[in-house]
Design a protein around this motif. Sequence first.
Motif, PDB file in Angstrom:
ATOM      1  N   VAL A   1      11.263  -2.928 -10.690  1.00 29.47           N
ATOM      2  CA  VAL A   1      10.053  -2.607  -9.846  1.00 29.47           C
ATOM      3  C   VAL A   1       8.724  -2.705 -10.903  1.00 29.47           C
ATOM      4  N   GLU A   2       9.020  -2.355 -12.260  1.00 26.75           N
ATOM      5  CA  GLU A   2       7.989  -2.421 -13.244  1.00 26.75           C
ATOM      6  C   GLU A   2       7.586  -3.891 -13.378  1.00 26.75           C
ATOM      7  N   GLY A   3       8.472  -4.845 -13.522  1.00 25.36           N
ATOM      8  CA  GLY A   3       8.393  -6.044 -14.083  1.00 25.36           C
ATOM      9  C   GLY A   3       7.683  -6.806 -12.926  1.00 25.36           C
ATOM     10  N   ILE A   4       7.943  -6.385 -11.399  1.00 23.09           N
ATOM     11  CA  ILE A   4       7.109  -6.977 -10.358  1.00 23.09           C
ATOM     12  C   ILE A   4       5.702  -6.449 -10.256  1.00 23.09           C
ATOM     13  N   ARG A   5       5.529  -5.224 -10.378  1.00 22.83           N
ATOM     14  CA  ARG A   5       4.083  -4.380 -10.452  1.00 22.83           C
ATOM     15  C   ARG A   5       3.365  -4.985 -11.558  1.00 22.83           C
ATOM     16  N   ALA A   6       3.894  -5.384 -12.754  1.00 18.54           N
ATOM     17  CA  ALA A   6       3.127  -6.129 -13.710  1.00 18.54           C
ATOM     18  C   ALA A   6       2.370  -7.119 -13.456  1.00 18.54           C
ATOM     19  N   PHE A   7       2.502  -7.621 -12.455  1.00 20.20           N
ATOM     20  CA  PHE A   7       1.696  -8.997 -11.831  1.00 20.20           C
ATOM     21  C   PHE A   7       0.572  -8.300 -10.856  1.00 20.20           C
ATOM     22  N   GLN A   8       0.519  -7.233 -10.821  1.00 19.91           N
ATOM     23  CA  GLN A   8      -0.425  -6.584  -9.753  1.00 19.91           C
ATOM     24  C   GLN A   8      -1.404  -5.799 -10.489  1.00 19.91           C
ATOM     25  N   GLU A   9      -2.625  -5.821  -9.562  1.00 24.86           N
ATOM     26  CA  GLU A   9      -3.648  -4.912 -10.440  1.00 24.86           C
ATOM     27  C   GLU A   9      -3.623  -3.664  -9.198  1.00 24.86           C
ATOM     28  N   LEU A  10      -3.715  -2.465  -9.667  1.00 29.44           N
ATOM     29  CA  LEU A  10      -3.671  -1.285  -8.899  1.00 29.44           C
ATOM     30  C   LEU A  10      -5.205  -0.884  -8.398  1.00 29.44           C
ATOM     31  N   GLN A  11      -5.356  -0.734  -7.256  1.00 35.77           N
ATOM     32  CA  GLN A  11      -6.733  -0.528  -6.831  1.00 35.77           C
ATOM     33  C   GLN A  11      -6.559   1.003  -6.056  1.00 35.77           C
ATOM     34  N   CYS A  12      -7.379   1.738  -6.224  1.00 32.89           N
ATOM     35  CA  CYS A  12      -7.217   3.070  -5.340  1.00 32.89           C
ATOM     36  C   CYS A  12      -8.430   2.920  -4.239  1.00 32.89           C
TER      37      CYS A  12
ATOM     38  N   LEU B   1     -17.656  17.748   3.745  1.00 30.38           N
ATOM     39  CA  LEU B   1     -18.718  17.571   5.163  1.00 30.38           C
ATOM     40  C   LEU B   1     -17.939  17.938   6.403  1.00 30.38           C
ATOM     41  N   GLY B   2     -16.395  18.175   6.135  1.00 28.30           N
ATOM     42  CA  GLY B   2     -15.669  18.255   7.375  1.00 28.30           C
ATOM     43  C   GLY B   2     -14.977  17.191   7.749  1.00 28.30           C
ATOM     44  N   GLY B   3     -14.968  15.937   7.162  1.00 32.73           N
ATOM     45  CA  GLY B   3     -14.111  14.916   7.411  1.00 32.73           C
ATOM     46  C   GLY B   3     -12.660  14.908   6.886  1.00 32.73           C
ATOM     47  N   PHE B   4     -11.848  13.814   7.142  1.00 28.88           N
ATOM     48  CA  PHE B   4     -10.649  13.939   6.554  1.00 28.88           C
ATOM     49  C   PHE B   4     -10.744  12.774   5.443  1.00 28.88           C
ATOM     50  N   VAL B   5      -9.913  12.893   4.289  1.00 32.64           N
ATOM     51  CA  VAL B   5      -9.836  11.800   3.367  1.00 32.64           C
ATOM     52  C   VAL B   5      -8.359  11.288   3.085  1.00 32.64           C
ATOM     53  N   GLN B   6      -8.087  10.045   2.925  1.00 34.98           N
ATOM     54  CA  GLN B   6      -6.829   9.408   2.658  1.00 34.98           C
ATOM     55  C   GLN B   6      -7.237   8.628   1.525  1.00 34.98           C
ATOM     56  N   SER B   7      -6.061   8.700   0.551  1.00 33.66           N
ATOM     57  CA  SER B   7      -6.286   7.886  -0.711  1.00 33.66           C
ATOM     58  C   SER B   7      -4.959   7.274  -0.809  1.00 33.66           C
ATOM     59  N   LEU B   8      -5.426   5.832  -1.189  1.00 43.44           N
ATOM     60  CA  LEU B   8      -4.180   4.742  -1.209  1.00 43.44           C
ATOM     61  C   LEU B   8      -4.087   4.105  -2.523  1.00 43.44           C
ATOM     62  N   ARG B   9      -3.036   3.713  -2.938  1.00 42.03           N
ATOM     63  CA  ARG B   9      -2.717   2.777  -3.900  1.00 42.03           C
ATOM     64  C   ARG B   9      -2.521   1.518  -3.352  1.00 42.03           C
TER      65      ARG B   9
ATOM     66  N   ILE C   1       0.700  -1.141   0.082  1.00 43.50           N
ATOM     67  CA  ILE C   1      -0.042   0.187   0.121  1.00 43.50           C
ATOM     68  C   ILE C   1       0.771   1.297  -0.003  1.00 43.50           C
ATOM     69  N   GLU C   2       0.562   2.079  -0.783  1.00 38.82           N
ATOM     70  CA  GLU C   2       1.235   3.467  -0.961  1.00 38.82           C
ATOM     71  C   GLU C   2       0.130   4.620  -0.875  1.00 38.82           C
ATOM     72  N   GLU C   3       0.777   5.607  -0.462  1.00 38.46           N
ATOM     73  CA  GLU C   3      -0.304   6.905  -0.138  1.00 38.46           C
ATOM     74  C   GLU C   3      -0.241   7.737  -1.325  1.00 38.46           C
ATOM     75  N   ASN C   4      -1.455   8.094  -2.051  1.00 40.52           N
ATOM     76  CA  ASN C   4      -1.394   9.100  -3.154  1.00 40.52           C
ATOM     77  C   ASN C   4      -1.090  10.587  -2.590  1.00 40.52           C
ATOM     78  N   PRO C   5      -0.424  11.226  -3.356  1.00 38.68           N
ATOM     79  CA  PRO C   5      -0.042  12.521  -2.634  1.00 38.68           C
ATOM     80  C   PRO C   5      -1.279  13.867  -2.950  1.00 38.68           C
ATOM     81  N   LEU C   6      -2.211  13.685  -2.051  1.00 35.32           N
ATOM     82  CA  LEU C   6      -3.252  14.576  -2.201  1.00 35.32           C
ATOM     83  C   LEU C   6      -2.785  15.916  -1.595  1.00 35.32           C
ATOM     84  N   THR C   7      -3.392  16.980  -2.111  1.00 32.42           N
ATOM     85  CA  THR C   7      -2.987  18.340  -1.359  1.00 32.42           C
ATOM     86  C   THR C   7      -3.874  18.404  -0.141  1.00 32.42           C
ATOM     87  N   LEU C   8      -3.605  19.536   0.620  1.00 31.90           N
ATOM     88  CA  LEU C   8      -4.161  19.351   1.813  1.00 31.90           C
ATOM     89  C   LEU C   8      -5.589  19.884   1.587  1.00 31.90           C
TER      90      LEU C   8
END
Length: 498
Positions: free
Chosen positions: A480-491, A150-158, A136-143
Motif C-alpha cells: 500500500v505504501e509503495g502505491i500511495r508514494a505516487f499520490q499526493e494527499l489532499q485534505c 455556525l451549526g452546520g455539519f463538517v466532513q473531512s476527507l483524505r 477518498i477516505e474519511e478522516n476520523p473526526l470526533t462528534l
Amino acid sequence: MADIINAESQTTLAHHMLIGGRLVPGEGAPVTAINPSSGAASAKFSGASPAQFAQAIAAARTAFDKGDWANLPAAERITILRRFLAAMRARQAELEALIITETGVPKSSFVMDAQVAGPLRQMDAMLTLCAKLPEIEENPLTLEERINPLGGFVQSLRYYAPVGVVAAISAYNFPLHISLWKMLPALATGNSVVLRPSPLTPLSALWLANLAAVAGLPEGVLNILAESGSEGAVLMTTDPAVNMVSFTGSTEVGKHVAAQAAPSMKRLQLELGGKSAQIFLPDSIEAAYRAAITVCLSHAGQGCVLGTRVFVPEAEKPKVLGALQASLAYAKIGDSTDEATTMGPVISAAQVERCERYVRLAVEAGAKIVAGGKRADRPGFYFEPTVLDLPDNKNPAAQDEIFGPVIGVIGYRDIDHAIEMANDSPLGLSGYVHGKNAREALAVARRIRSGTVNVNCFFASPNASSGGQKLSGIGRERGVEGIRAFQELQCLNLGTAV
C-alpha cells in the motif's frame, strides 16, 4: 499511440526511444551494451540526447496536465495496464533471453524467476491491490468536530491524487523488475512517467518501449529513453516540470539525486545501498552453511538486500567457516547461457576490480580469505565466490557495500553484541534473523534498525512494502505504501451551507 509500431515489428525497432507517443532513434552519444558473460558488445545504438530527454519531460508534463490519463477512472487505467502486461507475457521467452544476455544471470539460476516471471506476477497482483485502494477516505473526526460553530455539519476527507510527472531511474541488477516497480504503480495512479534504465542494462527497457504501443496509453504518458552517460538523468532530477523522482542505485548517487531534486522540492522515493546482517542464533548454527550459497549464487552477489554480514557465536565460527567453504565447492562459474552454470559474472570490469579492491582492503585490515578471493581466469567479468573471516565489524568488507559474491563472517559474544554490530552500519535496507525459537528470533528482529527484517525466511510480496532506513533510502516500494508514494494527499473539508 496505435501508429507507433506494429507488434510484429517489435524486434526491428528494439533500440528506439519512446518520446511523446512515438518511437524515434536516439540523437545522442552511442550506447554499447556489453554481455558480461563474454565481455563483448551485444548491441550498439545511438542513445538519447539531452534535448530528447527535455522533449520527453515536456511530453510527460503536457500529457499529465491535459488529464486524459490522470482523469480516467482507476479501473480503466488498470485495464489498459493489464493489456501491457499481457503483451509482455506473450513474449516472455524473448524477454528472458534478453535479460540473460544483458545482466549475465544464469538461465538455470533460481534468481531468473525474480528477473522476469516474478515481476510479471507481482505487477498483476499490484494492479489488483491498486484497484482496491480507495481514492477518498474519511478522516476520523470526533462528534464535536463534525458540527461547526455556525451549526452546520463538517466532513473531512483524505483525497489521493496523482503526483504528476514521475522520473524513474532504474538499476542494472534486476532491470525489468525495478523498472516495472517504478513505472506501473506510477501509471496506475494516474501519473505520467519518464523511465531511464541503467546504461549497463538498457535493452530490456527499450524492449518495453516497443511493446507500449499494444497498451494504448495516451501520447506522452509513458516515455522511455536510454543514454550512455548521466546528462539525461541529471535533467530528470532537476527539471521543475518533474514532480517526483524514483531512483534505485548506490547511496552516493542517491545523495546527488536528493540534492538535485531539492531546489524544486520534488517528492523522492530512493532505494539505495545495503549491507544486510544475518544473525544466526545459537540454536540455528547448522543453518548457516546456506549463507554463502544464498549470497554468492544470487546473481553473483549483486543484490542490495543480500545478507553479506554473517554473525555467529564466536565459539562456532570455525565450524561455520568450514561449512561455508564446503558449500561453495560445487559452484560452477560460467556463461549465463550454460544450463550447468550456477554462478554467472558481475556486471562489468569495474565491478570485478571493486571486488578485488575490497578483498585486499579486508585482508590488510586483518581478514583471512577462506574461499575464493580473486577474479576467475576466463573471458568476461567473473569473480570467485568468496568467504572472508572478518576479525570485527569495523573491517571495510563489513562496512561498505561491495555488490559482488563476497560475504564476511563475524563472531559475536552474546545476542546484545550481535545486535550492536548489526546496527553498527550507516545502511539499513534489510536484515535476517535465524532461530528455532520464533519468539526469541522476533525479539531480536525488532531491535535491528533496518527497513525490512526477515525471520527464518526471505520474503518479497507486492502486498508488503520494502524500503530503507538511515543511508539506505527514503520512502517505500511495493504494498500500500509503495502505491500511495505516487499520490499526493489532499485534505478536503466539506461543510453544509447555513
